[in-house]
Design an enzyme around this catalytic site. Structure first.
Site, PDB file in Angstrom:
ATOM      1  CB  ILE A 410      -0.962   0.014   1.200  1.00  0.00           C
ATOM      2  CG1 ILE A 410      -0.197  -0.127   2.519  1.00  0.00           C
ATOM      3  CG2 ILE A 410      -2.016  -1.068   1.058  1.00  0.00           C
ATOM      4  CD1 ILE A 410      -1.094  -0.063   3.749  1.00  0.00           C
ATOM      5  N   GLY A 413       8.537   4.036   0.828  1.00  0.00           N
ATOM      6  CA  GLY A 413       9.281   5.262   1.058  1.00  0.00           C
ATOM      7  C   GLY A 413      10.759   4.980   1.086  1.00  0.00           C
ATOM      8  CE  LYS A 433       8.312   3.284   8.196  1.00  0.00           C
ATOM      9  NZ  LYS A 433       8.405   4.542   8.975  1.00  0.00           N
ATOM     10  CG  ASP A 539       9.749  13.367   6.429  1.00  0.00           C
ATOM     11  OD1 ASP A 539       9.828  14.317   5.617  1.00  0.00           O
ATOM     12  OD2 ASP A 539       9.690  12.186   6.072  1.00  0.00           O
TER      13      ASP A 539
END
Length: 688
Positions: A410, A413, A433, A539
C-alpha cells in the site's frame, strides 16, 4: 510492463530487470524467442502468472532468478531439468506450489542440473514432505532455502550428500523428528536455520561439533531437550547462537568461552539451571545476551564483571553493585528465578541475617523501581519495546501479508515498504511497515520510531500495535512496525489523486480540510508541549498524515523524530538525539540548510507548507515553482485581493454548489460546520 518487442530480440543473452515496478506475466514462449539467454533475472518486481515451460529451450541459461514476485502454480522442474548449465535457480518469496503433498517431487528432476549451486524456494506454498530424492541434487549445491513453506515430516538422511552446502534454511515449516546428525558432514556450512519447526530430542553433539565454519546457528522455537552440547565450543567461527524456546536443561557449557567471536547468544525460555558463568563477561564481541525465563542464578560477589541484555533490557553486574536500569528487570528476575542467597557473603548466611537482608533487598528493589520509573525515558535502550504486551514473529507477518504480496503493498518510502495485513492471532487489520535495512540509516530509523511511539498517546498520532525485530528466512536482519490500518489512506492520496484511479475520484470538502488541519495541529501541539520529552517530527508532509474511516487525521512516521532534552545544568541548552538531518524536499525549513539546529519551529514551517498545499492543491515541488518562486511566495503575492484565484478548484465548485442550495431554500445548512474534536463551531462567511 516490459514491451513485447524486447522478448523478440533473439540475440539477447543477458536479460536483467530486477528491482523495478514491472508487472504482468512472463510470455509463455520466452524461451523460444530468447534462445541465447544465459541470465534471466527479474527479482523484486510484480510479475504474476506461471513459470514458462518454454525456458527449457534456453539451453545456455545459467541464472534464473525471479525472487520476490507473485508467480503461482507448480515449478516446471521437468522442463528446467534440461538446463545442464543452470547454476542459480531462485524463486524465493513467490506463491509457487499448492500446499499439498507431492509439491516437492520436482526435486528429483533437478538432479539433472549437475552444475546447480543455489536453489531458493523460501516463502512459497510448497507442501508435503521432503522427498528422498533431495539426496540426488547436485553436489555442487551451496545454498538451499526452503523456509516458510508448508513442509512436514522429517529431513531425509540423504541430505548429507550435499557436502558443499554453505547455507541451509528450512525455518518456519512443520518439520519434526530428530535433527539429523548427518548435517554435521557439511564442513563448509556457514549458516544453519532449523528454527520454528517441531524438531525434538537432543541436539546431536556431532552436529555442532563438526561445523568448524558455522557462523550462524539457529535451532530456536522447537521441542529440543537434553543439555546444550559442550562440543559447541569447537565451532570457533560462531557469531550468532539462537537456542531459545526449547526444553533444554543443565547448565551453560563452560566450553562456550572458546567462542571469542560470539556477538549474539539467546538461550531464553528453556529449563537451564546453575550459575551464570563469569566468562560471559570476557567475551569482548558479545552484544546481545538473553538468558531470561530459565532457572539461572547469578553471584555478584565473584570477581570480574559482565554486561548482558535480558529481554532487551540492560543489567550490569560489577562486584557488589547491581544496577537495575528499569522496573522490567524485576519481572525478569522472577521469571529467571535468580536466587537471592547468591547475593550474600557466606559469613552472613544464617537464617536471621538472610531474612533481614532479604527484607532490605526488597526495600532497595522498590527504591530502584521508583527511581527508574521516574527516569526510564533517560535510560531507555535501543531495544526497549516493553510498552507493548507482546511482539509478533516474522512468520506471523508473512502469513498476515500473504508472503508480503505485491497485492498487499500500500505504499513505499525511502526506508521501506508498507503492506496491508491481517494478524492471524485475532484478525486485526494492520499496516506492516517493513524497513529496508540496506538503506543507510534504516536501522536507526526503526529505533528512533520505536522510541518516539513507545510512550506517546494521542488520538491524532498513529498508534503502533506491536513491533517485530527478527531474522528473515535468509538470515538477514528484519525489522518492522505493525501500525493501525487507516481505511482512507494518506492525505496525499486525497489531495493528489492519481489519473488512473478506478474508483470515484477522491475529493475533500472545505470542512474536511479544516478538520484535518486542526487534527494535525493538535498532534503537533501534543508532541511539542505535552510530552515528557519534547519531540520534533522533522518530516511532516501529506503522505505522513493518515486518515481513518471517519476521516480523522493521524500523524505518523516518526523515524526521523528528534528528541529535545533540556540539559539539567543549563536550561537554555538543547541536546538533540538525531539520526542526521533528514526530511522531504519542499517541506524542510530553509534554516536547516544553513546549519541551524532542529527545533519545533521547523515543524511549524512544514505545517504551514502543508496548509498551503491543502488549500491550493499544489505541491511545494510543483513544476511551476522555479526561478526563485516558492509556494509560500506564490500565496503571499495573491493575498489579500486574489485569494480566490489560487484556491484549489474543487473548493470553488463546492462554494457554487452551496450557493445553489441556498437559492433553493437550503439556507444555513453549511453556515455552522462543527469540528468533531474541539467541540467548537466555526463560522464561515465570505465577502464579495
Amino acid at each position: 510492463m516490459i514491451p513485447t518487442s524486447l522478448y523478440n530480440i533473439s540475440s539477447i543473452y543477458y536479460f536483467a530487470v530486477a528491482k523495478n515496478q514491472l508487472h504482468g506475466e512472463l510470455p509463455p514462449n520466452v524461451g523460444i524467442t530468447l534462445p541465447n539467454l544465459e541470465l534471466f533475472a527479474g527479482g523484486i518486481n510484480k510479475f504474476t502468472g506461471t513459470v514458462p515451460l518454454s525456458l527449457s529451450n534456453a539451453s545456455r541459461l545459467q541464472v534464473l532468478d525471479f525472487a520476490e514476485n507473485g508467480l503461482t502454480g507448480p515449478l516446471p522442474a521437468e522442463n528446467l531439468a534440461t538446463l545442464q548449465s543452470l547454476v542459480r535457480l531462485n524463486f524465493d518469496q513467490n506463491r509457487l506450489g499448492s500446499g499439498k503433498a507431492g509439491d516437492l517431487n520436482f526435486l528429483s528432476f533437478l538432479a539433472n542440473c549437475t552444475s546447480l549451486e543455489m536453489l531458493g524456494l523460501n516463502l512459497n506454498h510448497f507442501g508435503g514432505e521432503l522427498p528422498a530424492s533431495i539426496a540426488n541434487l547436485s553436489t555442487q549445491l551451496k545454498i538451499l532455502t526452503l523456509g516458510a513453506n508448508l513442509i512436514h515430516g522429517s529431513i531425509p538422511n540423504g541430505i548429507g550428500n550435499l557436502i558443499n552446502l554453505t547455507l541451509l534454511v528450512v525455518t518456519e515449516n512443520y518439520l519434526g523428528g530428530s535433527v539429523p546428525d548427518v548435517i554435521g558432514k557439511f564442513q563448509k556450512l556457514q549458516g544453519l536455520y532449523l528454527n520454528v519447526n517441531q524438531f525434538s530430542g537432543p541436539v546431536p553433539s556431532s552436529l555442532v561439533g563438526d561445523l568448524k565454519n558455522i557462523g550462524e546457528l539457529d535451532i530456536s522455537e522447537n521441542k529440543l531437550s537434553g543439555e546444550i552440547p559442550g562440543t559447541l565450543g569447537s565451532c570457533i567461527s560462531l557469531e550468532r547462537l539462537h537456542l531459545q524456546g526449547n526444553k533444554l536443561e543443565g547448565s551453560i557449557p563452560q566450553t562456550l568461552e572458546n567462542l571469542r567471536g560470539l556477538e549474539e547468544i539467546d538461550i531464553s525460555r528453556n529449563n537451564l539451571s546453575g550459575k551464570i558463568p563469569e566468562f560471559l563477561g570476557n567475551l569482548g564481541s558479545l552484544k546481545h545476551l538473553n538468558i531470561s525465563h530459565n532457572n539461572l542464578r547469578v553471584n555478584c560477589l565473584e570477581k570480574g564483571s559482565f554486561q548482558m541484555q535480558v529481554v532487551s533490557q540492560s543489567l550490569e553486574i560489577i562486584g557488589y553493585v547491581v544496577e537495575f536500569q528499569n522496573s522490567f528487570f524485576l519481572h525478569a528476575l522472577a521469571k529467571s528465578a535468580i536466587h537471592l542467597e547468591d547475593y550474600l557473603p557466606q559469613k552472613y548466611s544464617s537464617y536471621n541475617l538472610c531474612t533481614s537482608i532479604f527484607n532490605c533487598s526488597v526495600m532497595l528493589l522498590c527504591c530502584c523501581l521508583f527511581i527508574c520509573e521516574k527516569s526510564r525515558d533517560r535510560l531507555v535502550t535501543s531495544h526497549s519495546y516493553t510498552d507493548w504486551k507482546s511482539g509478533v514473529s516474522y512468520s506471523q507477518l508473512v502469513q498476515a501479508t500473504d508472503g508480503f504480496s505485491v497485492d498487499n503493498l500500500i505504499g513505499s518510502g525511502s526506508f521501506g515498504s508498507v503492506y496491508k495485513g491481517v494478524l492471524p492471532s485475532d484478525g486485526t487489520v494492520v499496516a506492516v511497515k517493513v524497513l529496508n535495512l540496506q538503506q543507510e540509516g534504516a536501522s536507526k530509523s526503526f529505533i528512533g520510531e520505536c522510541k518516539a511511539l513507545r510512550s506517546i498517546r494521542h488520538r491524532n498520532l498513529l498508534k503502533i500495535v506491536t513491533v517485530c525485530s527478527s531474522i528473515d528466512n535468509q538470515g538477514n536482519d528484519f525489522k518492522s512496525l505493525v501500525l493501525e490500518f487507516m481505511e482512507n489512506g494518506s492525505l496525499d492520496q486525497w489531495l493528489h489523486p492519481r489519473d488512473d484511479e478506478q474508483s470515484q475520484p477522491k475529493r475533500l470538502s472545505l470542512i474536511q480540510r479544516l478538520n484535518i488541519a486542526i487534527d494535525v495541529a493538535s498532534a503537533l501541539d501534543y508532541l511539542h508541549h505535552h510530552c515528557e520529552t519534547a519531540i520534533v517530527h522533522c518530516d511532516l508532509k501529506p503522505s505522513n498524515v493518515l486518515l481513518d474511516e471517519d476521516m480523522v487525521a493521524h500523524v505518523g512516521d516518526f523515524g526521523l523524530a528528534r528528541f529535545l532534552l533540556q540539559a539539567s545544568n543549563d536550561p537554555t541548552k538543547i541536546q538533540t538525539m538525531s539520526v542526521g538531518l533528514k526530511g522531504s524536499i519542499g517541506y524542510i525549513p530553509p534554516e536547516y540548510g544553513m546549519g541551524s539546529q532542529v527545533s519545533i519551529m521547523g515543524d511549524i514551517y512544514s505545517y504551514g507548507i502543508l496548509l498551503l498545499e491543502m488549500f491550493t492543491g499544489k505541491r511545494p515541488t510543483d513544476d511551476m515553482f522555479k526561478d526563485g518562486l516558492s509556494i509560500h511566495q506564490f500565496t503571499a503575492m495573491a493575498l489579500p485581493d486574489h485569494a480566490m484565484d489560487i484556491v484549489e478548484p474543487s473548493l470553488l465548485l463546492e462554494t457554487d454548489d452551496e450557493e445553489d442550495d441556498d437559492e433553493h431554500g437550503d439556507k444555513g445548512s453549511h453556515a455552522l460546520p462543527y469540528h468533531r474534536q474541539s467541540g467548537c463551531l466555526w463560522m464561515l462567511s465570505s465577502t464579495k
